[in-house]
Design an enzyme around this catalytic site. Structure first.
Site, PDB file in Angstrom:
ATOM      1  N   GLU A 217       0.527  -1.095   0.178  1.00 25.96           N
ATOM      2  CA  GLU A 217      -0.179  -0.284  -0.195  1.00 25.96           C
ATOM      3  C   GLU A 217       0.779   1.167  -0.076  1.00 25.96           C
ATOM      4  O   GLU A 217       0.458   2.387  -0.419  1.00 25.96           O
ATOM      5  CB  GLU A 217      -1.318   0.285   1.531  1.00 25.96           C
ATOM      6  CG  GLU A 217      -2.037   0.881   1.663  1.00 25.96           C
ATOM      7  CD  GLU A 217      -2.958   1.150   2.917  1.00 25.96           C
ATOM      8  OE1 GLU A 217      -4.001   0.811   2.571  1.00 25.96           O
ATOM      9  OE2 GLU A 217      -2.144   1.185   3.511  1.00 25.96           O
TER      10      GLU A 217
ATOM     11  N   HIS B 219       0.796   5.789  10.308  1.00 25.32           N
ATOM     12  CA  HIS B 219      -0.597   6.637   8.892  1.00 25.32           C
ATOM     13  C   HIS B 219      -1.672   6.243   9.270  1.00 25.32           C
ATOM     14  O   HIS B 219      -2.220   6.102  10.297  1.00 25.32           O
ATOM     15  CB  HIS B 219       0.073   5.089   8.555  1.00 25.32           C
ATOM     16  CG  HIS B 219       1.348   4.643   7.181  1.00 25.32           C
ATOM     17  ND1 HIS B 219       1.525   3.516   7.678  1.00 25.32           N
ATOM     18  CD2 HIS B 219       1.729   5.383   7.067  1.00 25.32           C
ATOM     19  CE1 HIS B 219       3.245   4.078   6.925  1.00 25.32           C
ATOM     20  NE2 HIS B 219       3.263   4.599   6.219  1.00 25.32           N
TER      21      HIS B 219
ATOM     22  N   CYS C 123      -2.586  -2.350   4.780  1.00 26.27           N
ATOM     23  CA  CYS C 123      -1.321  -1.339   4.238  1.00 26.27           C
ATOM     24  C   CYS C 123      -0.660  -3.040   3.621  1.00 26.27           C
ATOM     25  O   CYS C 123       0.124  -3.158   2.390  1.00 26.27           O
ATOM     26  CB  CYS C 123       0.363  -2.109   5.290  1.00 26.27           C
ATOM     27  SG  CYS C 123      -0.745  -1.261   6.993  1.00 26.27           S
TER      28      CYS C 123
HETATM   29  C1  CIR Z   1       7.071   0.660   8.226  1.00 27.04           C
HETATM   30  O1  CIR Z   1       6.761   0.294   9.491  1.00 27.04           O
HETATM   31  O2  CIR Z   1       6.712   0.891   7.358  1.00 27.04           O
HETATM   32  C2  CIR Z   1       6.348  -1.013   8.085  1.00 27.04           C
HETATM   33  N1  CIR Z   1       6.834  -1.738   9.402  1.00 27.04           N
HETATM   34  C3  CIR Z   1       5.066  -1.045   8.401  1.00 27.04           C
HETATM   35  C4  CIR Z   1       3.982  -0.527   7.395  1.00 27.04           C
HETATM   36  C5  CIR Z   1       2.479  -0.886   7.289  1.00 27.04           C
HETATM   37  N2  CIR Z   1       1.861   0.589   6.875  1.00 27.04           N
HETATM   38  C6  CIR Z   1       0.792   0.990   6.520  1.00 27.04           C
HETATM   39  O3  CIR Z   1       0.467   1.383   7.454  1.00 27.04           O
HETATM   40  N3  CIR Z   1       0.256   1.644   5.713  1.00 27.04           N
END
Ligand code: CIR
Length: 258
Positions: free
Chosen positions: A68, A166, A253
């Site tokens: 995402e 986010h 995500c």
């Molecule tokens: C990060 O910190 O980027 C990943 N561990 C988690 C990303 C989650 N993505 C989202 O909320 N779209």
């Protein structure tokens, strides 16, 4: 209502154990279990009537299953973002090929430095896009996004984030004017016009549910949210995302839905 026909996901890699974690949730992801949960996630999406493009794991990027973030796919155009997390920035180049299977080149736009933007900060509500100003998405990224979206007849407005990673960590639109909100988003003036469903603090993770063609996929283990979503009249599917939660990843995500 059928709104989404396609979904893109990427298999988790064994390096998922090194994914970025803000420390909200305990533990290190178990790769085998993450893979199983990914299969279940795909099966749930298929039940929602979409075709699912499954990209191969990319060991260079521990967080690359969270597709995402490096792209935003709309009805009119695709936008390759510029992820603000350094270890994730290269993911943007790896998503382009998959996106170009669905969008012609002249409809693929890009957020460029010094702008940063991650798709998890963008929430689509009809033809309007809310974008969170976060540690990952900066003012210049939002400016560029707004300019691109306006070119295609969409509107965009900024939401300031104080607490969560986010925007969609804490707020998600379920169509039909229904919006799940937790924490800092409960009182945001711009969301008061929606039918807000307030998520109790102990179930905050489940603010990240996804609406896919009138079915709502809910993470496993959140009974109050499940009931609230069912009370709104939606069909629900439950998917366990425990291994992704350990590194702050949720249902939205893990896919691009368009
Ligand atoms: C990060 O910190 O980027 C990943 N561990 C988690 C990303 C989650 N993505 C989202 O909320 N779209």
């Amino acid at each position: 209502m059928k709104k989404f026909n396609h979904v893109i996901v990427r298999r988790p890699c064994s390096a998922i154990k090194d994914g970025i974690s803000g420390g909200t949730y305990e533990g290190i992801p178990n790769y085998e279990l993450a893979l199983k949960q990914h299969n279940d996630y795909i099966a749930a999406l298929v039940q929602c009537g979409v075709d699912v493009t499954v990209l191969p794991a990319d060991e260079r990027y521990p967080d690359s299953c969270f597709v995402e973030d490096p792209a935003l796919l709309t009805r009119e155009c695709a936008i390759i973002t510029n992820p603000g997390a350094e270890s994730r920035n290269g993911e943007k180049e790896e998503i382009v090929e998959a996106v170009s299977r669905f969008y012609p080149e002249d409809k693929i736009e890009r957020i460029v430095a010094p702008g940063t933007l991650e798709g998890g900060d963008v929430m689509m509500v009809g033809d309007h896009f809310y974008v969170g100003r976060s540690a990952r998405t900066n003012e210049e990224g939002i400016r560029q996004l707004t300019e691109i979206l306006e070119k295609y007849g969409f509107t965009c407005s900024e939401v300031k984030l104080e607490e969560v990673l986010h925007l969609k960590t804490g707020v998600n639109y379920l169509e039909n004017n229904n919006m799940l909100v937790s924490g800092e988003f409960v009182t945001k003036p711009e969301f008061q016009k929606y039918n807000l469903v307030e998520i109790p603090e102990e179930e905050a993770y489940a603010a990240n549910c996804i609406w896919v063609n009138d079915t709502v996929i809910v993470p496993e283990g959140y009974p109050a949210v499940l009931k609230a979503v069912q009370d709104l009249g939606y069909k629900t599917l439950i998917v366990d995302t425990s291994e992704y939660r350990k590194i702050d990843g949720g249902l939205s995500c893990l896919s691009l839905r368009f």
